[in-house]
Design a protein around this motif. Structure first.
Motif: not given
Length: 145
Positions: A26-51
């Motif tokens: 579970a992650i939360q934060g802002t995009i250009n100041g807009f608050a959000f909550k979502t989930s991040a998933f490992p991408d299998g290549e050393g990073s994470h992705q979220f939608m």
């Protein structure tokens, strides 16, 4: 592109190194100041992705392909529940069930506790405790399995 669908964002590896390597986080934060909550998933290549959905893009005033500023942190995924004394007592009597109980997630534990305590009759609760111990001992993680 202004669509209402999802856009996938790949986090920089330096940011992903701070997150667990397996499973949803579970992650939360802002995009250009807009608050959000979502989930991040490992991408299998050393990073994470979220939608990022259309609402998030609109709130951030960003379109697909734009450069955006992200601030991201892990979000609390805590589940509060009480384990009934009678379930604790039953778990102490079964090594296998106790071992499985330790392994499962707090959400799974809450599901078991809720399933047991939601019954109105004491005989139903007693039967559910017995079934819980039996199923945990077999390796089940959730009552809905």
């Amino acid at each position: 592109m202004e669509g209402k669908g999802w856009t996938f964002i790949t986090m920089p590896k330096a940011a992903s190194e701070k997150l667990p390597k397996r499973g949803r986080i579970a992650i939360q934060g802002t995009i250009n100041g807009f608050a959000f909550k979502t989930s991040a998933f490992p991408d299998g290549e050393g990073s994470h992705q979220f939608m990022v959905n259309g609402t998030m893009r609109a709130g951030a005033k960003a379109a697909v392909g734009d450069t955006a500023t992200f601030i991201i942190e892990t979000a609390g995924d805590a589940v509060e529940f009480e384990v009934p004394d009678y379930l604790n007592a039953a778990l102490k009597k079964s090594v296998k069930a106790s071992a499985q109980w330790v392994k499962i997630t707090p959400k799974a534990k809450a599901e078991w506790a809720t399933w047991i305590t939601s019954s109105k009759k004491e005989e139903t609760r007693t039967a559910r405790v017995a079934k819980t111990i039996e199923r945990l001992a077999k390796g089940d993680k959730r009552p809905s399995e």
